[in-house]
Motif scaffolding. Sequence first.
Motif, mmCIF file in Angstrom:
data_model
loop_
_atom_site.group_PDB
_atom_site.id
_atom_site.type_symbol
_atom_site.label_atom_id
_atom_site.label_comp_id
_atom_site.label_asym_id
_atom_site.label_seq_id
_atom_site.Cartn_x
_atom_site.Cartn_y
_atom_site.Cartn_z
ATOM 1 N N GLU A 66 3.857 10.459 -12.720
ATOM 2 C CA GLU A 66 3.151 9.571 -11.801
ATOM 3 C C GLU A 66 3.560 8.141 -12.117
ATOM 4 O O GLU A 66 3.661 7.769 -13.296
ATOM 5 C CB GLU A 66 1.640 9.742 -11.979
ATOM 6 C CG GLU A 66 0.889 9.884 -10.667
ATOM 7 C CD GLU A 66 -0.592 10.110 -10.919
ATOM 8 O OE1 GLU A 66 -1.348 9.139 -10.799
ATOM 9 O OE2 GLU A 66 -0.971 11.258 -11.252
ATOM 10 N N TYR A 67 3.817 7.357 -11.074
ATOM 11 C CA TYR A 67 4.346 5.994 -11.256
ATOM 12 C C TYR A 67 3.274 4.956 -10.985
ATOM 13 O O TYR A 67 2.587 5.025 -9.964
ATOM 14 C CB TYR A 67 5.524 5.815 -10.298
ATOM 15 C CG TYR A 67 6.127 4.430 -10.281
ATOM 16 C CD1 TYR A 67 6.922 3.989 -11.335
ATOM 17 C CD2 TYR A 67 5.910 3.571 -9.208
ATOM 18 C CE1 TYR A 67 7.498 2.726 -11.310
ATOM 19 C CE2 TYR A 67 6.484 2.303 -9.175
ATOM 20 C CZ TYR A 67 7.275 1.884 -10.231
ATOM 21 O OH TYR A 67 7.837 0.641 -10.203
ATOM 22 N N HIS A 68 3.118 4.017 -11.906
ATOM 23 C CA HIS A 68 2.135 2.948 -11.738
ATOM 24 C C HIS A 68 2.855 1.608 -11.808
ATOM 25 O O HIS A 68 3.668 1.391 -12.694
ATOM 26 C CB HIS A 68 1.084 2.992 -12.846
ATOM 27 C CG HIS A 68 0.448 4.342 -13.005
ATOM 28 N ND1 HIS A 68 -0.666 4.726 -12.310
ATOM 29 C CD2 HIS A 68 0.806 5.412 -13.748
ATOM 30 C CE1 HIS A 68 -0.994 5.973 -12.634
ATOM 31 N NE2 HIS A 68 -0.107 6.411 -13.506
ATOM 32 N N SER A 69 2.531 0.729 -10.874
ATOM 33 C CA SER A 69 3.201 -0.564 -10.843
ATOM 34 C C SER A 69 2.170 -1.691 -10.814
ATOM 35 O O SER A 69 1.930 -2.314 -9.784
ATOM 36 C CB SER A 69 4.108 -0.615 -9.608
ATOM 37 O OG SER A 69 4.835 -1.800 -9.598
ATOM 38 N N PRO A 70 1.542 -1.959 -11.966
ATOM 39 C CA PRO A 70 0.483 -2.977 -12.017
ATOM 40 C C PRO A 70 1.035 -4.380 -11.773
ATOM 41 O O PRO A 70 2.206 -4.644 -12.020
ATOM 42 C CB PRO A 70 -0.048 -2.858 -13.450
ATOM 43 C CG PRO A 70 1.087 -2.276 -14.234
ATOM 44 C CD PRO A 70 1.826 -1.382 -13.294
ATOM 45 N N HIS A 71 0.172 -5.269 -11.248
ATOM 46 C CA HIS A 71 0.606 -6.635 -10.956
ATOM 47 C C HIS A 71 0.104 -7.644 -11.974
ATOM 48 O O HIS A 71 0.497 -8.793 -11.952
ATOM 49 C CB HIS A 71 0.157 -7.049 -9.547
ATOM 50 C CG HIS A 71 0.850 -6.250 -8.486
ATOM 51 N ND1 HIS A 71 2.194 -6.390 -8.223
ATOM 52 C CD2 HIS A 71 0.409 -5.266 -7.665
ATOM 53 C CE1 HIS A 71 2.556 -5.536 -7.271
ATOM 54 N NE2 HIS A 71 1.482 -4.847 -6.914
ATOM 55 N N SER A 72 -0.809 -7.215 -12.845
ATOM 56 C CA SER A 72 -1.290 -8.139 -13.874
ATOM 57 C C SER A 72 -1.325 -7.409 -15.211
ATOM 58 O O SER A 72 -1.317 -6.174 -15.265
ATOM 59 C CB SER A 72 -2.697 -8.636 -13.533
ATOM 60 O OG SER A 72 -3.628 -7.579 -13.709
ATOM 61 N N LEU A 73 -1.346 -8.198 -16.269
ATOM 62 C CA LEU A 73 -1.378 -7.618 -17.609
ATOM 63 C C LEU A 73 -2.656 -6.807 -17.814
ATOM 64 O O LEU A 73 -2.620 -5.692 -18.360
ATOM 65 C CB LEU A 73 -1.265 -8.739 -18.653
ATOM 66 C CG LEU A 73 -1.171 -8.307 -20.109
ATOM 67 C CD1 LEU A 73 -0.037 -7.324 -20.332
ATOM 68 C CD2 LEU A 73 -1.000 -9.523 -21.013
ATOM 69 N N ASP A 74 -3.785 -7.341 -17.344
ATOM 70 C CA ASP A 74 -5.054 -6.627 -17.505
ATOM 71 C C ASP A 74 -5.017 -5.268 -16.817
ATOM 72 O O ASP A 74 -5.467 -4.260 -17.369
ATOM 73 C CB ASP A 74 -6.218 -7.459 -16.937
ATOM 74 C CG ASP A 74 -6.575 -8.607 -17.874
ATOM 75 O OD1 ASP A 74 -6.157 -8.544 -19.053
ATOM 76 O OD2 ASP A 74 -7.251 -9.554 -17.430
ATOM 77 N N GLU A 75 -4.464 -5.279 -15.594
ATOM 78 C CA GLU A 75 -4.355 -4.024 -14.850
ATOM 79 C C GLU A 75 -3.453 -3.040 -15.610
ATOM 80 O O GLU A 75 -3.758 -1.848 -15.718
ATOM 81 C CB GLU A 75 -3.775 -4.328 -13.457
ATOM 82 C CG GLU A 75 -3.837 -3.180 -12.473
ATOM 83 C CD GLU A 75 -3.050 -3.495 -11.184
ATOM 84 O OE1 GLU A 75 -2.804 -4.688 -10.894
ATOM 85 O OE2 GLU A 75 -2.667 -2.542 -10.503
#
Lengths: 157, 292
Positions: free
Chosen positions: B7-16
Amino acid sequence: MKQPITLQVNQNTYDIEAEPRRTLADALREDCGLTGTHLGCEHGVCGACTVIVDGDPMRACLMFAVQAEGRAIRTVEGLAAGATLHPLQQAFIDHHALQCGFCTAGFLMLATSLIERADPPDDQELLDALSSNLCRCTGYKNIVNAVRAASVALRQR
Amino acid sequence: MKPVAFEYHSPHSLDEALATLARVAPLEGRVIAGGQSLVPAMAFRLVRPGHLVDINGIAGLDHLRVEADELVIGACVRHAIFHRPVVAGVLGRALTDIAAHVAHYPIRMRGTFCGSLAQADPASEWCLLAMTLGARMIVRSVRGERSIPAHAFFQGVMSTDIQPDELLTEVRIPLPHAQARIGFDEFSRRRGDFALAMALVQFDLLDGRMKAVRVGVGAVEATARRIEAAEQTLEGGMPTMDRFQAAARAAAQAVDPSDQPQVPAVYRRELVESCVRRALERALSATLPKLP
Ligand SMILES: Cc1cc2nc3c(=O)[nH]c(=O)nc-3n(C[C@H](O)[C@H](O)[C@H](O)COP(=O)(O)OP(=O)(O)OC[C@H]3O[C@@H](n4cnc5c(N)ncnc54)[C@H](O)[C@@H]3O)c2cc1C
Ligand code: FES
Ligand code: FES
């Protein structure tokens, strides 16, 4: 699970469906039908799969297609303008820089990114960069000659 | 081969990213930075992550700056940035010298400095740099932040102190003194290949004598490390070819290389000797680059 992915390749839009594990190289070949990009080793060693992503040369086997969404991808299919070859393609013919042609698309994209740079590489940098890709036929000398010639030709246009 | 499904995750912030990592860490979740080590390992199915957390889309992780007396290198800084000196003086030049040996040009366009440290390949140039110059690694998770000194960070072949839910956010390298000299040398059979031996040295040249000497050797044992015997041979002495040779021999004696059919231990010792000597010569002779 397959998911929709939109790729921008040679300024065309390709809407494909692929799993996250699909590499960019496989997506280009299997899903976009752009089989000019070759796969040799599939683990980053040979450079046959080199494409240009946002101006920089990259191994398309070491990047997933989902990661390439929204980025400008260039492959060998986009080099020629209609029937007119790119100066580098012409130089490969003139200098006999290919034999079987398996490595050629990778070398063309690697070298294109270099000679099109605003600050073109000096000779040492050029040799270092060209040492990234493998060719089992030519012995490299003619490839280097072709790239040097095209670099000059491109600047005289 | 092809990687297993993930599963691929592409967070936009460090916290995320940290929240996602905390959730997927128990499910074989992993960070992907440049992917230039991870994707080949996945293609061979040596690793089979269930989740990938892609840090390339996080704004502000590509910071590269001098803070007080440290050079700070963020998680998304690529190898290629070091093709040109990023700081004045010997450190900038040393980074440029070293970068030319890290993999191939297109791989340097995508692979990251911090990814190299997280990967901890025994033959990683940046790991040798971190060990020899005494870098600190800053790792973060939802549990908080830690600063790990190099000697505690590297734990073995491709093994570090980074926990599965932690992200290496930056590496901090102490800036050398104004009188410092740094030299690097490595040997590999083909350009761009992982080296068979490498050495990095640093010393301050004060009144013609070498002080605060550091001699690091990599690609020979499970992790890069400093070689005390070689450092002691040099400390306080004048930089002569004889002393360089003696230190190089001391380093070759001190290392414990593996014995492989294609790379016998005796051969690797000889490479260590050559690399240490050449790194010392380079440190002494190198001229400094001008910053653009
Ligand atoms: C043909 C080839 C030749 C090479 N030659 C060399 C060489 O001579 N010298 C050398 O040093 N390297 C070499 N490499 C490896 C290259 O330098 C990689 O770029 C580097 O080792 C890993 O960086 P990356 O950003 O690509 O990390 P990735 O491949 O994305 O990740 C590597 C590992 O580190 C973890 N990781 C990455 N970033 C973080 C982070 N910020 N926090 C927590 N974990 C993280 C990942 O989960 C993974 O386990 C070579 C690679 C190839 C394909
Ligand atoms: S197929 Fe990508 S480098 Fe060989
Ligand atoms: S032309 Fe055959 S591999 Fe290069």
